[in-house]
Design a protein around this motif. Sequence first.
Motif, PDB file in Angstrom:
ATOM      1  N   ILE A  71      20.452 -16.194 -35.611  1.00 25.15           N
ATOM      2  CA  ILE A  71      19.306 -15.729 -34.842  1.00 25.15           C
ATOM      3  C   ILE A  71      18.531 -14.732 -35.700  1.00 25.15           C
ATOM      4  O   ILE A  71      19.102 -13.789 -36.232  1.00 25.15           O
ATOM      5  CB  ILE A  71      19.747 -15.062 -33.528  1.00 25.15           C
ATOM      6  N   LEU A  72      17.235 -14.966 -35.846  1.00 23.45           N
ATOM      7  CA  LEU A  72      16.372 -14.038 -36.570  1.00 23.45           C
ATOM      8  C   LEU A  72      15.843 -13.024 -35.570  1.00 23.45           C
ATOM      9  O   LEU A  72      15.225 -13.391 -34.563  1.00 23.45           O
ATOM     10  CB  LEU A  72      15.217 -14.798 -37.243  1.00 23.45           C
ATOM     11  N   MET A  73      16.128 -11.749 -35.854  1.00 22.77           N
ATOM     12  CA  MET A  73      15.725 -10.684 -34.935  1.00 22.77           C
ATOM     13  C   MET A  73      14.925  -9.618 -35.670  1.00 22.77           C
ATOM     14  O   MET A  73      15.104  -9.413 -36.865  1.00 22.77           O
ATOM     15  CB  MET A  73      16.956 -10.055 -34.291  1.00 22.77           C
ATOM     16  N   LYS A  74      14.053  -8.968 -34.920  1.00 27.77           N
ATOM     17  CA  LYS A  74      13.300  -7.825 -35.428  1.00 27.77           C
ATOM     18  C   LYS A  74      13.249  -6.793 -34.315  1.00 27.77           C
ATOM     19  O   LYS A  74      12.817  -7.110 -33.191  1.00 27.77           O
ATOM     20  CB  LYS A  74      11.885  -8.250 -35.831  1.00 27.77           C
ATOM     21  N   ASN A 109      15.584  -5.611 -32.435  1.00 29.42           N
ATOM     22  CA  ASN A 109      16.383  -6.098 -31.301  1.00 29.42           C
ATOM     23  C   ASN A 109      15.674  -7.151 -30.448  1.00 29.42           C
ATOM     24  O   ASN A 109      16.015  -7.339 -29.280  1.00 29.42           O
ATOM     25  CB  ASN A 109      16.845  -4.939 -30.412  1.00 29.42           C
ATOM     26  N   VAL A 110      14.676  -7.826 -31.013  1.00 34.04           N
ATOM     27  CA  VAL A 110      13.969  -8.901 -30.323  1.00 34.04           C
ATOM     28  C   VAL A 110      14.227 -10.197 -31.077  1.00 34.04           C
ATOM     29  O   VAL A 110      14.044 -10.260 -32.301  1.00 34.04           O
ATOM     30  CB  VAL A 110      12.445  -8.621 -30.267  1.00 34.04           C
ATOM     31  N   SER A 111      14.662 -11.230 -30.370  1.00 35.81           N
ATOM     32  CA  SER A 111      14.885 -12.533 -30.987  1.00 35.81           C
ATOM     33  C   SER A 111      13.545 -13.195 -31.276  1.00 35.81           C
ATOM     34  O   SER A 111      12.690 -13.287 -30.397  1.00 35.81           O
ATOM     35  CB  SER A 111      15.696 -13.435 -30.056  1.00 35.81           C
ATOM     36  N   LEU A 112      13.378 -13.660 -32.528  1.00 34.84           N
ATOM     37  CA  LEU A 112      12.148 -14.339 -32.917  1.00 34.84           C
ATOM     38  C   LEU A 112      12.336 -15.846 -32.958  1.00 34.84           C
ATOM     39  O   LEU A 112      11.409 -16.605 -32.699  1.00 34.84           O
ATOM     40  CB  LEU A 112      11.693 -13.854 -34.296  1.00 34.84           C
ATOM     41  N   PHE A 137      15.702 -19.123 -33.962  1.00 35.06           N
ATOM     42  CA  PHE A 137      17.069 -19.386 -34.384  1.00 35.06           C
ATOM     43  C   PHE A 137      17.158 -20.682 -35.171  1.00 35.06           C
ATOM     44  O   PHE A 137      16.249 -21.508 -35.157  1.00 35.06           O
ATOM     45  CB  PHE A 137      18.029 -19.409 -33.190  1.00 35.06           C
ATOM     46  N   TRP A 149       6.019 -15.958 -31.152  1.00 29.80           N
ATOM     47  CA  TRP A 149       6.170 -15.672 -32.577  1.00 29.80           C
ATOM     48  C   TRP A 149       5.764 -16.834 -33.478  1.00 29.80           C
ATOM     49  O   TRP A 149       5.898 -16.740 -34.699  1.00 29.80           O
ATOM     50  CB  TRP A 149       7.608 -15.261 -32.867  1.00 29.80           C
TER      51      TRP A 149
END
Length: 72
Positions: free
Chosen positions: A4-7, A9-12, A14, A49
């Motif tokens: 999971i790609l996060m920034k 603490n928000v998932s952008l 997967f 996103w």
Amino acid sequence: SLFILMKDNVSLGFLTYNETEPEEFKNLMWENTGLNCLYISRIYVLPFWRNRGIGSTLLKFAEDLAKQKGYG
């Protein structure tokens, strides 16, 4: 496996991959037949996103991971 790609603490988005060739691929003639490969099963970017390079980042991650693991 799931990444999971996060920034902040928000998932952008997967990416899921498998190191075992899917059954439906067994009859295909690959150029690199006989080499171990990493099979991407899903890349998903949350709608908010999209069009920001997130999918490209996930694909680059998979390519780098495959190289690190010595996959063809």
